[in-house]
Write an enzyme that holds these catalytic residues in place. Structure first.
Site, PDB file in Angstrom:
ATOM      1  N   SER A   1       0.849  -1.191   0.000  1.00  0.00           N
ATOM      2  CA  SER A   1       0.000   0.000   0.000  1.00  0.00           C
ATOM      3  C   SER A   1       0.881   1.236   0.000  1.00  0.00           C
ATOM      4  O   SER A   1       2.062   1.172   0.369  1.00  0.00           O
ATOM      5  CB  SER A   1      -0.892  -0.013   1.254  1.00  0.00           C
ATOM      6  OG  SER A   1      -1.510   1.234   1.460  1.00  0.00           O
TER       7      SER A   1
ATOM      8  N   TYR B   1      -2.018  -1.064  10.524  1.00  0.00           N
ATOM      9  CA  TYR B   1      -2.012  -1.311   9.084  1.00  0.00           C
ATOM     10  C   TYR B   1      -0.731  -0.783   8.437  1.00  0.00           C
ATOM     11  O   TYR B   1      -0.063  -1.494   7.681  1.00  0.00           O
ATOM     12  CB  TYR B   1      -3.233  -0.660   8.453  1.00  0.00           C
ATOM     13  CG  TYR B   1      -3.379  -0.880   6.974  1.00  0.00           C
ATOM     14  CD1 TYR B   1      -3.854  -2.086   6.477  1.00  0.00           C
ATOM     15  CD2 TYR B   1      -3.061   0.124   6.063  1.00  0.00           C
ATOM     16  CE1 TYR B   1      -3.996  -2.299   5.116  1.00  0.00           C
ATOM     17  CE2 TYR B   1      -3.206  -0.072   4.706  1.00  0.00           C
ATOM     18  CZ  TYR B   1      -3.672  -1.286   4.235  1.00  0.00           C
ATOM     19  OH  TYR B   1      -3.808  -1.478   2.865  1.00  0.00           O
TER      20      TYR B   1
END
Length: 300
Positions: A172, A185
């Site tokens: 990401s 995350y």
């Protein structure tokens, strides 16, 4: 001192590499054929994993689909078969190492040796440190990075033996920069980027250069995992757009893929700009989404 002198002597080579890179920008990259390859995709029951399966199905690959969601998995497989591909489904909990290893053995026995592994499965909790429960933090790391180790250990040996294969890490943009209320995350995705980079170097050191690696780092995607995401970088990405970039990157053997591509520039700027300026720049980027805040600002 000796290191700096040696680095200075490399400047002519650096200029050659820069010119070479600029020239390649204007030359279409040759796309490799993956027809007949066995492709395993984790998290194939939804979002990026599902769309990636569809694209590999169009390329006439044999698909191995993993997900914890049986219903979503079957929906993906049905469409892949409609597109003309063979699809084998396995309900797998990617937070469970033993489940991964036992499922990998079944894949080898029932389907064959995987030659393209797409580590896509992921979880995200949008909350600050205090509102993120301990089991949620553990699961974030189990799925978003530890599973990469177990799947790669299971399928990489045969790729190395043949000096042929491809390991894809879905990370990401949050694997390159910190984002408030995505602490677990971001940490797991930073680890995923590190996994990709170190694996790339290790394969090179072991002279297994026929096994390629690709890391995908997109901005917010419209998959429903994060509620009401918004940023000044542009509209929220659709899965189809991201997967088109991913497939093109795999077929042209790109090492790192940013979507949108402007994220690569921002990632570079984060490394070289002064900290004070970076703080102002991040405020301009204005990343927002719905999050649970456990810290009591009024009580501080």
């Amino acid at each position: 001192m000796q290191f700096f002198l040696a680095s200075f002597l490399l400047l002519p080579f650096l200029l050659v590499c820069i010119v070479e890179s600029l020239v390649k920008l204007f030359i279409p990259k040759k796309r490799k054929s993956v027809t007949g390859e066995i492709v395993l995709i984790t998290g194939a029951g939804h979002g990026i994993g599902r769309q990636t399966a569809y694209e590999f199905a169009k390329l006439k690959c044999k698909l191995v689909l993993w997900d914890i969601n049986k219903h979503g998995l079957e929906e993906t497989a049905t469409e892949c078969k409609r597109l003309g591909a063979k699809a084998h489904t396995f309900v797998v909990d990617c937070s469970n190492r033993e489940d991964i290893y036992s499922s990998a053995k079944k894949v080898k026995t029932e389907v064959g040796d995987v030659s393209i592994l797409v580590n896509n499965a992921g979880v995200v909790y949008t909350s600050d440190l205090f509102a993120t429960q301990d089991p949620q933090i553990e699961k974030t790391f189990e799925v978003n990075i530890l599973a990469h180790f177990w799947t790669t250990k299971a399928f990489l040996p045969e790729m190395m033996k043949n000096n042929h294969g491809h390991i894809v890490t879905v990370s990401s943009a949050a694997g390159h920069t910190g984002v408030p209320f995505l602490l677990a995350y971001c940490s797991s995705k930073f680890a995923a980027v590190g996994f990709h980079k170190a694996l790339t170097e290790e394969l090179s050191a072991l002279e297994r250069t026929g096994v390629k690696t690709t890391c995908l780092c997109p901005n917010f995607i419209n998959t429903g995992f994060i509620k009401n995401p918004r940023t000044s970088l542009g509209p929220i990405l659709e899965p189809e757009e991201v997967v088109n970039k991913l497939i093109d990157g795999i077929l042209t053997e790109q090492n790192m893929i940013f979507v949108p591509s402007s994220l690569s520039f921002l990632s570079l700027m984060e490394k070289v700009l002064p900290e004070r300026f970076r703080a102002v720049l991040k405020r301009k980027v204005d990343v927002r989404f719905d999050a649970v805040i456990g810290y009591n600002m009024k009580g501080k």
